[in-house]
Enzyme design. Sequence first.
Site, PDB file in Angstrom:
ATOM      1  CB  SER A  64      -9.166  -3.095   4.116  1.00 58.06           C
ATOM      2  OG  SER A  64      -9.542  -4.340   3.620  1.00 58.06           O
TER       3      SER A  64
ATOM      4  CD  GLU B 260      -5.860  -0.288   2.123  1.00 55.89           C
ATOM      5  OE1 GLU B 260      -5.695  -1.319   2.793  1.00 55.89           O
ATOM      6  OE2 GLU B 260      -6.407  -0.281   1.006  1.00 55.89           O
TER       7      GLU B 260
ATOM      8  NE  ARG C 227      -3.632  -2.451   0.065  1.00 51.68           N
ATOM      9  CZ  ARG C 227      -3.307  -3.569  -0.625  1.00 51.68           C
ATOM     10  NH1 ARG C 227      -2.250  -3.603  -1.420  1.00 51.68           N
ATOM     11  NH2 ARG C 227      -4.059  -4.639  -0.541  1.00 51.68           N
TER      12      ARG C 227
HETATM   13  P1  FAD Z   1      -8.752   7.588  -4.775  1.00 47.08           P
HETATM   14  O1  FAD Z   1      -9.566   7.089  -3.622  1.00 47.08           O
HETATM   15  O2  FAD Z   1      -9.376   8.589  -5.667  1.00 47.08           O
HETATM   16  O3  FAD Z   1      -7.386   8.161  -4.200  1.00 47.08           O
HETATM   17  C1  FAD Z   1      -6.586   7.382  -3.314  1.00 47.08           C
HETATM   18  C2  FAD Z   1      -5.195   8.025  -3.256  1.00 47.08           C
HETATM   19  O4  FAD Z   1      -4.570   7.895  -4.526  1.00 47.08           O
HETATM   20  C3  FAD Z   1      -5.236   9.522  -2.948  1.00 47.08           C
HETATM   21  O5  FAD Z   1      -4.120   9.816  -2.150  1.00 47.08           O
HETATM   22  C4  FAD Z   1      -5.109  10.179  -4.329  1.00 47.08           C
HETATM   23  O6  FAD Z   1      -4.488  11.446  -4.264  1.00 47.08           O
HETATM   24  C5  FAD Z   1      -4.207   9.191  -5.038  1.00 47.08           C
HETATM   25  N1  FAD Z   1      -4.420   9.145  -6.487  1.00 47.08           N
HETATM   26  C6  FAD Z   1      -5.516   8.727  -7.158  1.00 47.08           C
HETATM   27  N2  FAD Z   1      -5.294   8.795  -8.490  1.00 47.08           N
HETATM   28  C7  FAD Z   1      -4.034   9.286  -8.645  1.00 47.08           C
HETATM   29  C8  FAD Z   1      -3.225   9.596  -9.775  1.00 47.08           C
HETATM   30  N3  FAD Z   1      -3.641   9.398 -11.030  1.00 47.08           N
HETATM   31  N4  FAD Z   1      -1.981  10.098  -9.548  1.00 47.08           N
HETATM   32  C9  FAD Z   1      -1.525  10.307  -8.291  1.00 47.08           C
HETATM   33  N5  FAD Z   1      -2.236  10.026  -7.187  1.00 47.08           N
HETATM   34  C10 FAD Z   1      -3.482   9.519  -7.371  1.00 47.08           C
HETATM   35  N6  FAD Z   1      -7.936  -1.770  -2.419  1.00 47.08           N
HETATM   36  C11 FAD Z   1      -7.106  -2.825  -2.595  1.00 47.08           C
HETATM   37  O7  FAD Z   1      -5.888  -2.646  -2.722  1.00 47.08           O
HETATM   38  N7  FAD Z   1      -7.602  -4.093  -2.667  1.00 47.08           N
HETATM   39  C12 FAD Z   1      -8.923  -4.366  -2.551  1.00 47.08           C
HETATM   40  O8  FAD Z   1      -9.313  -5.525  -2.642  1.00 47.08           O
HETATM   41  C13 FAD Z   1      -9.815  -3.270  -2.351  1.00 47.08           C
HETATM   42  N8  FAD Z   1     -11.138  -3.483  -2.221  1.00 47.08           N
HETATM   43  C14 FAD Z   1     -11.972  -2.417  -2.029  1.00 47.08           C
HETATM   44  C15 FAD Z   1     -13.342  -2.658  -1.903  1.00 47.08           C
HETATM   45  C16 FAD Z   1     -14.227  -1.601  -1.721  1.00 47.08           C
HETATM   46  C17 FAD Z   1     -15.708  -1.880  -1.572  1.00 47.08           C
HETATM   47  C18 FAD Z   1     -13.732  -0.265  -1.700  1.00 47.08           C
HETATM   48  C19 FAD Z   1     -14.686   0.877  -1.555  1.00 47.08           C
HETATM   49  C20 FAD Z   1     -12.375  -0.036  -1.812  1.00 47.08           C
HETATM   50  C21 FAD Z   1     -11.474  -1.093  -1.980  1.00 47.08           C
HETATM   51  N9  FAD Z   1     -10.099  -0.886  -2.107  1.00 47.08           N
HETATM   52  C22 FAD Z   1      -9.261  -1.957  -2.293  1.00 47.08           C
HETATM   53  C23 FAD Z   1      -9.532   0.453  -1.998  1.00 47.08           C
HETATM   54  C24 FAD Z   1      -9.417   1.235  -3.321  1.00 47.08           C
HETATM   55  O9  FAD Z   1     -10.363   0.784  -4.271  1.00 47.08           O
HETATM   56  C25 FAD Z   1      -8.007   1.157  -3.914  1.00 47.08           C
HETATM   57  O10 FAD Z   1      -7.035   1.671  -3.019  1.00 47.08           O
HETATM   58  C26 FAD Z   1      -7.915   1.935  -5.228  1.00 47.08           C
HETATM   59  O11 FAD Z   1      -6.686   1.636  -5.841  1.00 47.08           O
HETATM   60  C27 FAD Z   1      -8.017   3.453  -5.046  1.00 47.08           C
HETATM   61  O12 FAD Z   1      -8.155   4.033  -6.327  1.00 47.08           O
HETATM   62  P2  FAD Z   1      -9.008   5.367  -6.533  1.00 47.08           P
HETATM   63  O13 FAD Z   1      -8.882   5.776  -7.949  1.00 47.08           O
HETATM   64  O14 FAD Z   1     -10.385   5.194  -6.036  1.00 47.08           O
HETATM   65  O15 FAD Z   1      -8.198   6.365  -5.612  1.00 47.08           O
END
Ligand code: FAD
Length: 304
Positions: free
Chosen positions: A227, A297, A177
């Site tokens: 999580s 996280e 992470r």
């Molecule tokens: P955001 O929530 O929009 O941002 C998260 C972070 O990433 C922030 O700090 C943001 O600034 C940064 N960020 C986003 N895009 C960029 C970019 N292009 N450049 C630089 N920084 C950026 N995660 C797992 O690892 N495994 C799982 O199995 C998992 N299951 C999930 C299940 C559910 C129901 C939910 C709601 C979440 C889950 N997650 C899981 C968490 C999440 O989906 C991941 O961490 C995902 O990768 C976040 O991506 P996002 O685009 O939504 O990021």
Amino acid sequence: MNHYSCLISKLEKLLDKEDILLNESMKNHTYFKVGGKADILITPKTTEELIASIKICDDEKTLYYIIGNGSNLLVKDGGFRGVIIKLSKLDKITVDEDKIIALGGAKLKDMSGCALKHNLTGFEFACGIPGSVGGAVTMNAGAYDGEMVNVVTEAVVMDKDCNIITLKNEDLELGYRTSAVMKYNYIVLSVTIKLKKADPLKIKARIDELTYRREDKQPLEYPSAGSTFKRPEGHFAGKLIEDSGLKGTVLGGAAVSEKHSGFIINKKDATAKDILDLIELVQKTVSKNFNVDLHPEVRIIGED
Ligand code: FAD
């Protein structure tokens, strides 16, 4: 909003009207469905628009924050003073033999669907992670037997001086992470993953199996950020929380999920404060019972 007038007029010259939202509730842009208003939220449609928007924010000395799909993000109730730059419209995905190249805002689900369509295996793990590929590289997202580090060959990122750099897998420092993107505040513009050819029936069966396991174990019917805590070394956060008797604990509108103790959910009209208070309660209780520190996280931004 007066102090933003110069910034807004520059953004209006650059972006389409529908890509600039003022006083926008972050409930509409996060999976937790909580959070106050962002002063400005923009959705650039091209990488050029993104880069020019960042230059405008820098020139106007205005704070900005990049988001992807908002699935690992908690915005506090006071909202965000500055510009939220949401990359969801930068979502082009292309395929080059065994490689898939996606812009930072492309959804993991769509990339996984694209892999299936082209008989490519290795990305099934990501089918149920509700994030963007940029967010997934930032967090080194992973599930079941897969992680971004296993499939990413390179990412094109932008540093805070707007230099565009191509980082190879080993330069991305992808750990549990964490990543160089998080460490150095890069912006992920595009990501290339390399997969292997396989029988599409087997790929589809794996996607179906992982989807079933996720639906069976996770409280997907409630808003959450997945999580809530990172896995502490040698333990599972969910088990420590459950063994502390916290399963189902309710605080305001937030709750520790009955279905999976590792998830804090927005059970009914939670505020960000409810969720943050519950995070703190869980941390204190687990620390007292097991002497283990839990670290969120989920990324937390904004004002109280
Ligand atoms: P955001 O929530 O929009 O941002 C998260 C972070 O990433 C922030 O700090 C943001 O600034 C940064 N960020 C986003 N895009 C960029 C970019 N292009 N450049 C630089 N920084 C950026 N995660 C797992 O690892 N495994 C799982 O199995 C998992 N299951 C999930 C299940 C559910 C129901 C939910 C709601 C979440 C889950 N997650 C899981 C968490 C999440 O989906 C991941 O961490 C995902 O990768 C976040 O991506 P996002 O685009 O939504 O990021």
